[in-house]
Design a protein around this motif. Sequence first.
Motif, PDB file in Angstrom:
ATOM      1  N   SER A   1      75.943   9.238  44.518  1.00 55.47           N
ATOM      2  CA  SER A   1      75.205  10.006  45.531  1.00 55.47           C
ATOM      3  C   SER A   1      74.859  11.396  45.023  1.00 55.47           C
TER       4      SER A   1
ATOM      5  N   ASP B   1      62.852  15.308  45.609  1.00 57.17           N
ATOM      6  CA  ASP B   1      61.935  14.996  46.705  1.00 57.17           C
ATOM      7  C   ASP B   1      61.379  13.581  46.640  1.00 57.17           C
TER       8      ASP B   1
ATOM      9  N   ASP C   1      72.756  11.609  50.949  1.00 59.11           N
ATOM     10  CA  ASP C   1      73.600  12.300  51.937  1.00 59.11           C
ATOM     11  C   ASP C   1      74.392  11.293  52.779  1.00 59.11           C
ATOM     12  N   ALA C   2      73.732  10.216  53.176  1.00 62.08           N
ATOM     13  CA  ALA C   2      74.422   9.176  53.936  1.00 62.08           C
ATOM     14  C   ALA C   2      75.520   8.542  53.080  1.00 62.08           C
TER      15      ALA C   2
ATOM     16  N   MET D   1      61.922   6.588  52.724  1.00 65.32           N
ATOM     17  CA  MET D   1      62.978   7.574  52.982  1.00 65.32           C
ATOM     18  C   MET D   1      63.220   8.425  51.735  1.00 65.32           C
TER      19      MET D   1
ATOM     20  N   THR E   1      60.970   9.513  46.978  1.00 63.60           N
ATOM     21  CA  THR E   1      61.332   8.539  48.002  1.00 63.60           C
ATOM     22  C   THR E   1      62.093   7.394  47.332  1.00 63.60           C
TER      23      THR E   1
ATOM     24  N   THR F   1      67.267  11.867  48.727  1.00 64.70           N
ATOM     25  CA  THR F   1      68.358  12.779  49.098  1.00 64.70           C
ATOM     26  C   THR F   1      68.946  12.438  50.474  1.00 64.70           C
ATOM     27  N   ASP F   2      68.123  11.941  51.401  1.00 72.87           N
ATOM     28  CA  ASP F   2      68.655  11.533  52.710  1.00 72.87           C
ATOM     29  C   ASP F   2      69.595  10.339  52.559  1.00 72.87           C
ATOM     30  N   LEU F   3      69.198   9.392  51.729  1.00 69.03           N
ATOM     31  CA  LEU F   3      70.045   8.232  51.485  1.00 69.03           C
ATOM     32  C   LEU F   3      71.329   8.651  50.760  1.00 69.03           C
TER      33      LEU F   3
END
Length: 185
Positions: free
Chosen positions: A122, A131, A56-57, A49, A133, A52-54
């Motif tokens: 975060s 970018d 954002d969560a 993953m 992971t 940045t997705d983590l």
Amino acid sequence: MRPANGGDFWRTHVWKRRRQLSHDTAPWVALGLAVAFTAAAPSLPVAAMPVTDLADAGLLYAALSFAAAIAGVGIAFGVPGAERIQRWSTLRSKGSDFAAFSDLAFVFTWAAMVQVAVVIVSFLAIVFGRDATVIPAGVSIEDAPMHYLSLLFSVWLWWYALFELTAVIRTVMQVTNAIVTEESS
């Protein structure tokens, strides 16, 4: 500007409760879960993953949890009524150097501060993770110890923040029960 009668939050409230905070099981259970997660992370789907997705969560979670903590402060200050607040301000919680009402307010403000820490971590993950992971393919702890340490700290903070959120929820219920008990007697 500091409050006239309350002093610095960190010195007056956190530092003086350091023994109580260090004996709380939540940070230690969170650490155990963080170690287990970090050790298992390379084999979990979350490894691929984007950071940045983590992050954002994490921001979304912290925003919701911060709102719950602030709502708890509103309930603690608004619902009991002036007479009850005055009475709780003179009572001492068992084993505490602070008034019961101060301990009540601290539960909510400490939980809010932990959520702020999640926001900061975060944000840093977004700034520096870009970018990348969560666990780059083929990268072991020996290859990137600081990466794994950052992951460990972030996961620890997330679990600790989750436990603090549950403390907020339990405390709201305890305040409710205390008020119901006082009103029915």
